[in-house]
Design a protein around this motif. Structure first.
Motif: not given
Length: 696
Positions: A235-261
């Motif tokens: 739901g976030i657009k950028t990662i808290p504590g890391l200004p300029g690192v976008d999650v919205a529009g610039d992220s890809e899930a690589v793998s998932v194990t249990g509930d951890w991605v």
């Protein structure tokens, strides 16, 4: 006919955006470092219970004694899959299951990459030669097809119930797909209005992860729940504590194990809990694996290590030597696969030895080699057909047998003989009641092959050219010491016999000048064939004829449709047999004995076999053999299962082969070509020699 989907090249993502997932990282050195120091990003997130097995210090080092190179592990850690170390190629895969090790052949010359294995031991792979995707479940290969409108697909992972996820890879934008359990046709996942996306992994409860995007670059890490509904992971657009690192529009899930991605954002990797995704933790280098507690597995300064709140090196390894000046390749120890709970960790040492760390307090059982458990019903018979094999003769020098056929009463066997290109043969072998004779007088073109022999000793065969640059064949029937050429029908470009009946009738196939085929028969004593009724179609073939004169083969249902299994009665009336496979798959009746018919369906080189009883008229029964060549009057089917000679009667009975003692690989693969009507005798080739099996 439907085209088989091809698996696109594995590396169509850039390395920056598509790091190796799970156990793909077979040659990647991975450093694991602590996450951000801020408490908000610690691995223990609000309300999530991370209690589990003991600390990594409790892991015990074991040499892994199964004869294979590990490529993957099931989430429960009970199955390990890999390529056998004693194989010259990867046409066979090995599976270790709690101490038992068995091997399964994919197909001749079908070199395969193993992609995933689930808690039931179901394996996902694809052929690197012809790009055919397969799922191996309960001893059967299922060949997976692309969705409508696509020809290339990339398989990624297999779930607990056999669901496979992946993506299309056509010239258009990629789209996420899944193959449901029991279905070989892929369906597309909902993109929620986006124009492209991928699906890369699936959890035990059916949650699928990947990404969706628009345009050339924008991507959002995405999840599809078991009901098929998709949504953003973050739901976030950028990662808290890391200004300029976008999650919205610039992220890809690589793998998932249990509930951890595990996911990427920009140039870095992160882990997040699906129930608390908006507090991700940065990992400063690439990771290969997460377990269901979010722990990271990789390498710390060249040593395999586990990262939780601290980095813990795994025990039992020696440091690799420094690279030599003339060989700059770096040697390293690596982690190959991790179970879901982290209780088992597979790896490889710098000197190429497989290892397994046990971290849950259990002991590693000693490996015992076992037969592949296709399933309880489909494994080797508990009361195997008791047969002995012998060589009918020893072919001297450079000669080797091509096929060996036995007569319906088991009294005769006819043997095809092949030569290297500097020699030519004008003879074939004929065995009768213990005596072997080499019969001369057939056309001298090069090699001689045989296609059948009846209980009177009448043989049909082919003389063909070898190595002179021109392909020529002459087909003939040998009867009473005389050779009779089998001519083509009027207007044909070629013809070929397939089988001979007890009265001397020969059946086969012709091809006309427009490459259209049809079924024919040569009546006893006649050299000119007669065309069989083909219902007005332009395709067809005749494959075999029974003792009573019933002919089986194939015809298309409609003009320009794929061929289907048909039969002709003694009066020449054609009747369609039950269809097997899909409507677009080619199928044929290839052998008949008594009331039993052997049916085969083909989809782009992938063969599936069935047996059908003409009297009972029930459903055709699938035959669990890789190759099936003949059937007897009791419904037993003769062929091979993987690399094993086998007879199938509800379960496959492995049969013995010959050993020539040379230690050299044979020119011709071991094969069973035909069986007597009662199944007491069957014939084929083993160790390049003509072989006959006799059974109790």
């Amino acid at each position: 006919m439907n085209d088989q989907p091809t698996a696109a090249p594995r590396h169509w993502w850039t390395p920056m955006t598509r790091p190796p997932r799970r156990w793909w990282a077979l040659s990647v050195v991975i450093a694991v470092v602590a996450g951000l120091a801020t408490a908000a990003y610690a691995i223990v997130t609000g309300g999530i219970d991370l209690s589990g097995r003991g600390e990594p210090e409790d892991c015990e080092y074991n040499a892994f004694d199964a004869p294979m190179r590990i490529t993957g592990m099931s989430p429960n850690g009970k199955y390990i899959v890999g390529i056998p170390t004693d194989m010259d190629s990867d046409t066979t895969f090995g599976v270790w299951h709690d101490g038992e090790y068995f091997e399964t052949t994919v197909a001749a010359d079908r070199y395969s990459e193993l992609l995933d294995i689930n808690d039931s031991g179901d394996v996902l792979g694809y052929s690197t030669v012809d790009s055919v995707i397969w799922r191996h479940i309960d001893g059967e290969f299922q060949y997976l097809k692309a969705p409508d409108g696509s020809s290339e697909v990339i398989p990624e992972a297999i779930g607990a119930d056999g669901t496979v996820v992946g993506s299309t890879s056509d010239e258009t934008a990629p789209r996420p797909v899944k193959w449901s359990p029991g279905s070989v046709k892929a369906t597309e996942l909902d993109l929620d209005g986006h124009d492209r996306g991928t699906a890369v992994d699936i959890t035990e409860n059916g949650t699928i992860v990947g990404h969706v995007g628009d345009g050339d670059t924008a991507t959002d890490a995405w999840r599809w729940d078991a009901d098929g509904k998709g949504r953003k992971i973050f739901g976030i657009k950028t990662i808290p504590g890391l200004p300029g690192v976008d999650v919205a529009g610039d992220s890809e899930a690589v793998s998932v194990t249990g509930d951890w991605v595990l996911f990427t954002a920009g140039a870095s990797q992160y882990r997040a809990h699906l129930d608390d995704p908006d507090r991700p933790q940065k990992l400063k280098v690439r990771l290969a694996f997460l377990d269901e507690y979010g722990r990271a597995y990789g390498s710390k300064k060249g040593d395999p290590a586990v990262y939780d709140e601290k980095v813990t090196k795994l025990p039992g390894l020696t440091a690799p030597p420094e690279p030599a000046e003339d060989d700059p390749d770096e040697l390293f120890n690596e982690i190959l696969a991790v179970s879901g709970d982290g209780g088992r960790i597979a790896g490889r040492t710098w000197d190429d030895k497989e290892v397994l760390w046990i971290c849950d307090g259990s002991r590693l059982p000693k490996t015992v080699k076992a037969s592949a458990p296709d399933s309880e019903a489909d494994g080797p018979s508990k009361e195997p057909k008791a047969c002995e094999v012998k060589a009918l003769t020893t072919l001297e020098g450079k000669d080797f047998a091509t096929e060996t056929h036995v007569s319906p009463d088991g009294a005769y066997a006819a043997i095809g003989i092949a030569y290297f290109e500097e020699e030519k043969s004008d003879s074939f072998g004929l065995w009768h009641d213990g005596e072997y004779t080499e019969v001369d007088g057939v056309p001298r073109l090069g090699n001689v092959n045989v296609y059948g022999v009846n209980s009177s000793g009448t043989v049909i065969g082919e003389s063909s050219t070898t190595g002179d640059g021109e392909d020529r064949s002459t087909y003939w029937r040998y009867q009473g010491g005389k050779v009779q050429t089998l001519d083509m029908p009027a207007g044909a470009a070629s013809s070929r016999p397939s089988a001979i009946g007890e009265d001397g009738t020969v059946v086969g196939t012709f091809q006309d000048l427009e490459s259209r085929s049809g079924p024919v028969m040569w009546k006893p004593g006649r050299s000119t064939p007669t065309k069989l009724d083909n219902g007005g179609h332009h395709e067809g073939e005749a494959s075999d004829v029974s003792e009573s004169g019933v002919i089986v083969g194939s015809l298309p249902e409609k003009k320009d449709y794929a061929g289907k299994a048909w039969m002709w009665d003694k009066d020449g009336k054609a009747t369609q047999l039950p269809d097997v496979g899909t409507k677009d798959d080619y199928s044929a009746a290839v052998a008949i004995a008594g009331d039993w018919v052997l049916l085969t369906t083909q989809d782009n080189g992938n063969y599936t076999h069935y047996r059908y009883n003409l009297k009972d008229k029930g459903e055709p029964e699938k035959v669990k053999l890789t190759e099936a060549n003949d059937i007897d009057a009791k419904g037993r089917v003769y062929g091979t299962n993987g690399s094993s000679l086998a007879v199938y009667d509800g379960a496959f009975n492995e049969q013995p082969g010959l050993d020539d003692g040379s230690g050299e690989a044979p020119v011709t693969d071991d094969q069973i070509n035909s069986a007597s009507t009662d199944g007491s005798t069957f014939a084929g080739v083993s160790a390049d020699e003509p072989a006959l099996w006799t059974c109790d």
